[in-house]
Structures are given as structure tokens and as C-alpha cells.
Scaffold this active site. Structure first.
Site, PDB file in Angstrom:
ATOM      1  N   CYS A 110     -51.316  15.886  -2.229  1.00 12.90           N
ATOM      2  CA  CYS A 110     -52.615  16.291  -2.769  1.00 12.90           C
ATOM      3  C   CYS A 110     -52.775  15.847  -4.222  1.00 12.90           C
ATOM      4  O   CYS A 110     -53.890  15.576  -4.670  1.00 12.90           O
ATOM      5  CB  CYS A 110     -52.836  17.790  -2.628  1.00 12.90           C
ATOM      6  SG  CYS A 110     -51.606  18.825  -3.438  1.00 12.90           S
ATOM      7  N   HIS A 184     -52.659  23.427  -4.844  1.00 10.32           N
ATOM      8  CA  HIS A 184     -53.630  22.435  -4.379  1.00 10.32           C
ATOM      9  C   HIS A 184     -54.201  21.695  -5.586  1.00 10.32           C
ATOM     10  O   HIS A 184     -54.521  22.303  -6.603  1.00 10.32           O
ATOM     11  CB  HIS A 184     -54.768  23.108  -3.607  1.00 10.32           C
ATOM     12  CG  HIS A 184     -54.355  23.665  -2.281  1.00 10.32           C
ATOM     13  ND1 HIS A 184     -54.466  22.959  -1.105  1.00 10.32           N
ATOM     14  CD2 HIS A 184     -53.804  24.857  -1.962  1.00 10.32           C
ATOM     15  CE1 HIS A 184     -54.013  23.696  -0.109  1.00 10.32           C
ATOM     16  NE2 HIS A 184     -53.603  24.852  -0.602  1.00 10.32           N
TER      17      HIS A 184
END
Length: 319
Positions: A110, A184
Site C-alpha cells: 500500500c 494503510h
């Protein structure tokens, strides 16, 4: 989607999916990686230590072209409320797509996806060398629909090599790619349509946050309200999030500013030299000459102040 051999440290799950060592949340690591992929040295990442303190914000070179928000899983899922579709429905591709967005299919990538989303959109895309790794990947993937686009990245041995080299850099010991990762990385970027887009490779496509205020960069207070502040509103006091800004480097901006200063000085000299009429304030021509010269001198003064601030930023970074 598989390659025949992999870089040391890459984990291959029983399903066949490959998993990278996650990138350290470190602007120097991010900057090194995008430069190795072919992004101009005129761009670099900076930590954002506050969204409200004017003194801390003054350390960030402006304009900010993209913001990467690193959110703990608990904060991320509070906002998204497990609403992600089970099947990808987004079909955007090609030049009609307002932003370049790619589905994340590599585990623990990510951070890499946030970097790619940051350099592929807005003005930063103009700083990607066409014959570089990033330039070739973007050119090849842009015409393709989402999953075929993701396959271009997944199957790139060069991209895997570049990522894994950066993943072992930084200030801390790199984790194993087999370890869980609870954070994230999300990129907030301007689209071709003048709107703010949130690019999250684990979601169902880019998220539209509305029309950007005219002339605003990604660190503008109104832009923050449109995007990142929505995460902060549900953080419930969790301070484990962080922000990284993609900007022009102070050194590169100083060079540009100096070129513009030299050009303004030349224009002022030329205007003064070329005015041959009587220097009588009662004449329209002389008043127009004074107006134009005053305007150029005002621009010159602004550039001088800009140069002073850039020198301070440069010295601070070097220190």
C-alpha cells in the site's frame, strides 16, 4: 500473475500471491524510491508535523502536489465501515479517467501504491521521465482496465526490485514480509477534472471528494477539510497516524525562483531603456510606463522574499 523468481525477502503465500516487505514510513525512503523509478530530483517528500501550527507548516515547501496519509487500521475501518464491495466495480481507464488509479494486488504494497498514485497524477506526472521505470509502467498501464493495469505492476520484476531495495532502507529494522501490517497508506491527489481524489489501492476505485478551491494545493485548509480531516474526525484520539507531503525540493525551487528573478530584472531594465518619451507625469504614456514598472518591481519584491524563505528551508534541511 506470477514471476519465475523473486527478490530476497518476498513471501509467496499458498494462494500464489506475493507479499512485499512494507515500506518504512519515512520521507527519505519514499524520495529515494521515486527517484530510482525515474521521477525528477526536483521532487521530494517531507513529513508534515502539524496541520494547524503556522510555524511547523512553514517548513513545508509549497505547493504540495500530493499528500500521503498513513492511517492505523482502526481509524481506516471506522470511516469505511467495512463498506468495500466484494467485487471490483470500477472500470475507469485511459485518458478519460480523471485520475490514474490502480488496484493493489501485491501484499503489503500500500505504501508503494500511494507513491505511484502520487507521482502519476497532477503536475507531478510531468516530472516522470518517459523512458524510466515509472514512465514505462504508467504508459503501459494507463490504457488498461483496473485488473489488467494491476497485472502490469504485479508482473514487473523491475518494480519488485526497486521496492524491495527501498524496503530495507530507513531508520528501523525491516519487518519480515510475512508479518501482519496494521497500517494503510492513502494518497490525496488533484485530478485532471479539478477535483480532489483519494487513491486507495485496496478500495473499489478512486474516491471523489469534490471540486478543489481555485489555486489551492493539497495542504490548503479547505482541501484538508474535504479529505484527510474526515479520518481525523473519527480517530477518537488515536495519534498513530502521520502525513507526508510531496513537494518540490527547496534547492530546485530556489533555482527556478532565481531564473524568474533574473527574468524580471531583465524586463525592468528593458522597459526602462525602451521608454523614450518625456518623463512627465501629465502624459498618459509616462503614467503607463510607471504603472508597468511598479507592477514588475512588486513581482520582483515577492520573488526576493520567496528566495529568502527558500534559503531558510534549504539551510534547515542541510542542518
Amino acid at each position: 500473475m506470477a514471476t519465475t523468481s523473486h527478490q530476497p525477502g518476498v513471501t509467496i503465500l499458498p494462494s500464489g500471491k506475493k507479499v512485499f516487505i512494507p515500506l518504512e514510513n519515512n520521507p527519505a525512503v519514499f524520495t529515494s524510491l521515486i527517484h530510482s523509478m525515474g521521477v525528477s530530483s526536483e521532487l521530494e517528500f517531507h513529513d508534515v508535523y502539524s496541520l494547524t501550527d503556522p510555524d511547523l507548516l512553514s517548513f513545508i515547501p509549497r505547493p504540495v502536489h500530493a499528500l500521503i496519509f498513513i492511517a492505523p487500521g482502526s481509524v481506516y475501518y471506522r470511516l469505511h465501515d467495512k463498506g468495500k464491495p466484494k467485487v471490483l466495480t470500477y472500470t475507469g481507464h485511459g485518458q478519460e479517467e480523471p485520475v490514474w488509479w490502480c488496484k493493489q494486488t501485491i501484499g503489503h504494497s500500500c505504501g508503494l501504491m500511494a507513491l505511484l498514485h502520487s507521482i502519476a497524477n497532477g503536475e507531478t506526472s510531468e516530472h516522470v521521465a518517459p523512458d524510466s521505470l515509472a514512465g514505462r509502467l504508467l504508459a503501459k498501464s494507463t490504457p488498461l482496465p483496473p485488473m489488467e493495469r494491476a497485472a502490469v505492476l504485479y508482473d514487473s520484476a523491475e518494480l519488485e526490485q526497486a521496492h524491495m531495495a527501498a524496503a530495507v532502507m530507513g531508520d528501523s529494522k525491516p519487518p519480515s514480509s510475512a508479518e501482519p501490517n496494521g497500517y494503510h497508506f492513502l494518497a490525496f491527489v488533484p485530478g485532471r477534472d479539478g477535483r480532489l481524489w483519494e487513491c486507495d489501492g485496496s478500495w473499489d476505485g478512486p474516491i471523489d471528494h469534490g471540486t478543489l478551491p481555485e489555486g489551492a494545493d493539497m495542504l490548503n485548509s479547505k482541501v484538508l477539510e474535504m479529505g484527510i480531516n474526515k479520518y481525523l474526525a473519527v480517530s477518537e484520539g488515536n495519534l498513530e497516524y502521520s502525513l507526508v507531503a510531496l513537494t518540490g525540493s527547496p534547492t530546485a525551487q530556489l533555482k527556478t525562483n532565481d531564473r524568474e528573478l533574473a527574468d524580471l530584472a531583465r524586463r525592468i531594465r528593458a522597459l526602462t531603456t525602451n521608454f523614450t518619451g518625456p518623463r512627465d507625469y501629465r502624459t498618459l504614456a509616462y503614467r503607463e510606463f510607471l504603472r508597468q514598472r511598479a507592477k514588475l518591481k512588486e513581482q520582483y519584491t515577492v520573488k526576493i522574499e520567496r528566495r529568502r524563505k527558500l534559503k531558510e528551508e534549504q539551510e534547515l534541511i542541510e542542518y
